[in-house]
Design a protein around this motif. Structure first.
Motif, PDB file in Angstrom:
ATOM      1  N   VAL A 173       0.989  -1.336  -0.150  1.00 15.72           N
ATOM      2  CA  VAL A 173       0.111   0.016   0.014  1.00 15.72           C
ATOM      3  C   VAL A 173       0.962   1.062  -0.052  1.00 15.72           C
ATOM      4  O   VAL A 173       1.937   1.321   0.695  1.00 15.72           O
ATOM      5  CB  VAL A 173      -0.885  -0.124   1.216  1.00 15.72           C
ATOM      6  CG1 VAL A 173      -1.705   1.526   1.308  1.00 15.72           C
ATOM      7  CG2 VAL A 173      -1.878  -1.224   1.074  1.00 15.72           C
ATOM      8  N   GLY A 174       0.542   2.210  -0.921  1.00 19.56           N
ATOM      9  CA  GLY A 174       1.408   3.395  -0.995  1.00 19.56           C
ATOM     10  C   GLY A 174       2.727   3.230  -1.987  1.00 19.56           C
ATOM     11  O   GLY A 174       3.209   4.261  -2.236  1.00 19.56           O
ATOM     12  N   LEU A 175       3.139   1.893  -2.337  1.00 15.09           N
ATOM     13  CA  LEU A 175       4.151   1.748  -2.910  1.00 15.09           C
ATOM     14  C   LEU A 175       3.846   1.262  -4.643  1.00 15.09           C
ATOM     15  O   LEU A 175       4.674   1.480  -5.507  1.00 15.09           O
ATOM     16  CB  LEU A 175       5.027   0.527  -2.555  1.00 15.09           C
ATOM     17  CG  LEU A 175       5.591   0.811  -1.048  1.00 15.09           C
ATOM     18  CD1 LEU A 175       6.467  -0.580  -0.820  1.00 15.09           C
ATOM     19  CD2 LEU A 175       6.699   1.896  -1.052  1.00 15.09           C
ATOM     20  N   MET A 176       2.569   0.892  -4.702  1.00 12.84           N
ATOM     21  CA  MET A 176       2.183   0.674  -6.028  1.00 12.84           C
ATOM     22  C   MET A 176       1.102   1.581  -6.389  1.00 12.84           C
ATOM     23  O   MET A 176       0.403   2.175  -5.569  1.00 12.84           O
ATOM     24  CB  MET A 176       1.703  -0.780  -6.202  1.00 12.84           C
ATOM     25  CG  MET A 176       0.592  -1.302  -5.082  1.00 12.84           C
ATOM     26  SD  MET A 176      -0.029  -2.983  -5.503  1.00 12.84           S
ATOM     27  CE  MET A 176      -1.009  -2.625  -6.898  1.00 12.84           C
ATOM     28  N   ARG A 177       0.642   1.519  -7.867  1.00 10.13           N
ATOM     29  CA  ARG A 177      -0.416   2.363  -8.361  1.00 10.13           C
ATOM     30  C   ARG A 177      -1.558   1.767  -7.796  1.00 10.13           C
ATOM     31  O   ARG A 177      -1.670   0.632  -7.731  1.00 10.13           O
ATOM     32  CB  ARG A 177      -0.495   2.284  -9.635  1.00 10.13           C
ATOM     33  CG  ARG A 177       1.280   3.156 -10.243  1.00 10.13           C
ATOM     34  CD  ARG A 177       1.095   3.012 -11.748  1.00 10.13           C
ATOM     35  NE  ARG A 177       0.021   4.173 -12.187  1.00 10.13           N
ATOM     36  CZ  ARG A 177      -1.000   3.569 -12.811  1.00 10.13           C
ATOM     37  NH1 ARG A 177      -1.027   2.596 -13.390  1.00 10.13           N
ATOM     38  NH2 ARG A 177      -1.740   4.515 -13.227  1.00 10.13           N
ATOM     39  N   PRO A 178      -2.580   2.686  -7.508  1.00  9.35           N
ATOM     40  CA  PRO A 178      -4.029   2.033  -6.929  1.00  9.35           C
ATOM     41  C   PRO A 178      -4.750   1.436  -8.239  1.00  9.35           C
ATOM     42  O   PRO A 178      -4.717   1.607  -9.461  1.00  9.35           O
ATOM     43  CB  PRO A 178      -4.859   3.176  -6.580  1.00  9.35           C
ATOM     44  CG  PRO A 178      -4.364   4.329  -7.047  1.00  9.35           C
ATOM     45  CD  PRO A 178      -2.645   3.944  -7.483  1.00  9.35           C
ATOM     46  N   ASN A 179      -5.203   0.257  -7.723  1.00 10.72           N
ATOM     47  CA  ASN A 179      -6.081  -0.831  -8.807  1.00 10.72           C
ATOM     48  C   ASN A 179      -7.409  -0.786  -8.037  1.00 10.72           C
ATOM     49  O   ASN A 179      -7.542  -1.452  -6.848  1.00 10.72           O
ATOM     50  CB  ASN A 179      -5.092  -2.032  -9.040  1.00 10.72           C
ATOM     51  CG  ASN A 179      -5.887  -3.162  -9.975  1.00 10.72           C
ATOM     52  OD1 ASN A 179      -7.235  -2.567 -10.418  1.00 10.72           O
ATOM     53  ND2 ASN A 179      -5.209  -3.917 -10.209  1.00 10.72           N
ATOM     54  N   ILE A 180      -8.381  -0.743  -9.008  1.00 11.84           N
ATOM     55  CA  ILE A 180      -9.889  -0.948  -8.488  1.00 11.84           C
ATOM     56  C   ILE A 180     -10.025  -2.120  -8.459  1.00 11.84           C
ATOM     57  O   ILE A 180     -10.880  -2.873  -7.629  1.00 11.84           O
ATOM     58  CB  ILE A 180     -10.702  -0.047  -9.485  1.00 11.84           C
ATOM     59  CG1 ILE A 180     -10.422   1.461  -9.187  1.00 11.84           C
ATOM     60  CG2 ILE A 180     -12.133  -0.178  -8.897  1.00 11.84           C
ATOM     61  CD1 ILE A 180     -11.133   2.411 -10.053  1.00 11.84           C
ATOM     62  N   GLU A 181      -9.644  -2.859  -9.701  1.00 12.25           N
ATOM     63  CA  GLU A 181     -10.187  -4.249  -9.803  1.00 12.25           C
ATOM     64  C   GLU A 181      -8.947  -5.101  -9.477  1.00 12.25           C
ATOM     65  O   GLU A 181      -8.085  -5.272 -10.105  1.00 12.25           O
ATOM     66  CB  GLU A 181     -10.594  -4.482 -11.204  1.00 12.25           C
ATOM     67  CG  GLU A 181     -11.881  -3.877 -11.639  1.00 12.25           C
ATOM     68  CD  GLU A 181     -11.805  -3.618 -13.260  1.00 12.25           C
ATOM     69  OE1 GLU A 181     -11.499  -4.619 -13.752  1.00 12.25           O
ATOM     70  OE2 GLU A 181     -12.594  -2.894 -13.604  1.00 12.25           O
ATOM     71  N   CYS A 182      -9.124  -6.026  -8.479  1.00 12.45           N
ATOM     72  CA  CYS A 182      -7.964  -6.909  -7.997  1.00 12.45           C
ATOM     73  C   CYS A 182      -8.211  -8.327  -8.250  1.00 12.45           C
ATOM     74  O   CYS A 182      -7.047  -8.908  -8.474  1.00 12.45           O
ATOM     75  CB  CYS A 182      -7.686  -6.856  -6.440  1.00 12.45           C
ATOM     76  SG  CYS A 182      -6.155  -7.327  -5.856  1.00 12.45           S
ATOM     77  N   GLY A 183      -9.075  -9.152  -8.554  1.00 12.69           N
ATOM     78  CA  GLY A 183      -9.399 -10.192  -8.757  1.00 12.69           C
ATOM     79  C   GLY A 183      -9.289 -11.161  -7.146  1.00 12.69           C
ATOM     80  O   GLY A 183      -9.433 -10.593  -6.350  1.00 12.69           O
ATOM     81  N   GLY A 184      -9.116 -12.507  -7.597  1.00 13.83           N
ATOM     82  CA  GLY A 184      -8.910 -13.410  -6.222  1.00 13.83           C
ATOM     83  C   GLY A 184      -7.672 -12.928  -5.414  1.00 13.83           C
ATOM     84  O   GLY A 184      -6.893 -12.237  -5.743  1.00 13.83           O
ATOM     85  N   THR A 185      -7.675 -13.776  -4.417  1.00 16.57           N
ATOM     86  CA  THR A 185      -6.645 -13.404  -3.256  1.00 16.57           C
ATOM     87  C   THR A 185      -5.334 -13.749  -3.831  1.00 16.57           C
ATOM     88  O   THR A 185      -4.333 -13.031  -3.539  1.00 16.57           O
ATOM     89  CB  THR A 185      -6.976 -14.053  -1.827  1.00 16.57           C
ATOM     90  OG1 THR A 185      -8.468 -13.654  -1.620  1.00 16.57           O
ATOM     91  CG2 THR A 185      -6.065 -13.527  -0.922  1.00 16.57           C
ATOM     92  N   PHE A 186      -5.097 -14.741  -4.333  1.00 19.41           N
ATOM     93  CA  PHE A 186      -3.777 -15.353  -4.493  1.00 19.41           C
ATOM     94  C   PHE A 186      -3.628 -15.152  -6.025  1.00 19.41           C
ATOM     95  O   PHE A 186      -4.319 -15.222  -7.339  1.00 19.41           O
ATOM     96  CB  PHE A 186      -3.740 -16.865  -4.127  1.00 19.41           C
ATOM     97  CG  PHE A 186      -4.232 -16.853  -2.942  1.00 19.41           C
ATOM     98  CD1 PHE A 186      -3.380 -16.576  -1.739  1.00 19.41           C
ATOM     99  CD2 PHE A 186      -5.155 -18.070  -2.507  1.00 19.41           C
ATOM    100  CE1 PHE A 186      -3.735 -16.489  -0.631  1.00 19.41           C
ATOM    101  CE2 PHE A 186      -5.354 -18.311  -1.098  1.00 19.41           C
ATOM    102  CZ  PHE A 186      -4.730 -17.225  -0.062  1.00 19.41           C
TER     103      PHE A 186
END
Length: 185
Positions: A93-106
């Motif tokens: 968090v804070g190191l990557m660009r924000p993403n609205i759609e992430c998908g499954g956990t793994f």
């Protein structure tokens, strides 16, 4: 192993942060499987011009089975390895660009990369003697689709690399089997 995963994490942060909001929509389109339906139609057209109907039938069966296997294997590995997707990793968090759609956990390994490289390898082997540079285009397409997963923050580079390797190997295996089946009949 910890050093390798940290290197993968740092490479992800670098590649993911190359993006900018102006290009987000483009990369979301690239990663969307449905946007490629016209491309798949062109591939099917090329295959119909290159092979007899009976051979084409076998090729379509091999592609369907191969894509299913690459996709299902990715799901199995995701559940076995349980490596969080970058977009689910709280340490990013804070190191990557924000993403609205992430998908499954793994996320280990990328089914998008695996399926794309499967199709590219399979078709490159079947069509290499008929269309000169076309196989190179297929691999560029597979690389672009695979990179979209890093850009969007849903896979680490190693997830994508392993997916590409699995797709490449299965594509080669299935193309060999398809050639034996096609030229036997």
């Amino acid at each position: 192993m910890h050093e390798f995963l940290e290197l993968d994490r740092q490479l992800f942060i670098f590649l993911n942060n190359l993006g900018s909001p102006e290009y987000d929509h483009f990369w979301k389109l690239i990663t969307n499987k449905w946007i490629w339906v016209p491309f798949y139609g062109i591939l099917l057209f090329i295959l119909t011009k290159s092979f007899k109907l009976k051979s084409l039938f076998f090729i379509i069966i091999f592609v369907a089975v191969g894509i299913t296997i690459t996709d299902q294997l990715a799901g199995i590995f995701k559940e076995l390895i349980k490596r969080l997707r970058p977009c689910h990793d709280p340490s990013l968090v804070g190191l990557m660009r924000p993403n609205i759609e992430c998908g499954g956990t793994f996320g280990f390994y990328s089914a998008h990369a695996s399926s794309s490289f499967f199709l590219a390898t399979f078709l490159a082997i079947l069509l290499k003697n008929r269309f000169g540079y076309f196989p190179y285009f297929l691999f560029i397409w597979a690389c672009v689709v695979s990179y979209s997963r890093i850009y969007l923050g849903v896979h680490y580079p190693f997830d994508v690399g392993m997916g590409a390797l699995v797709g490449f190997l299965l594509g080669g295996l299935f193309a060999t089997l398809a050639k034996k089946t096609i030229y036997k009949n």
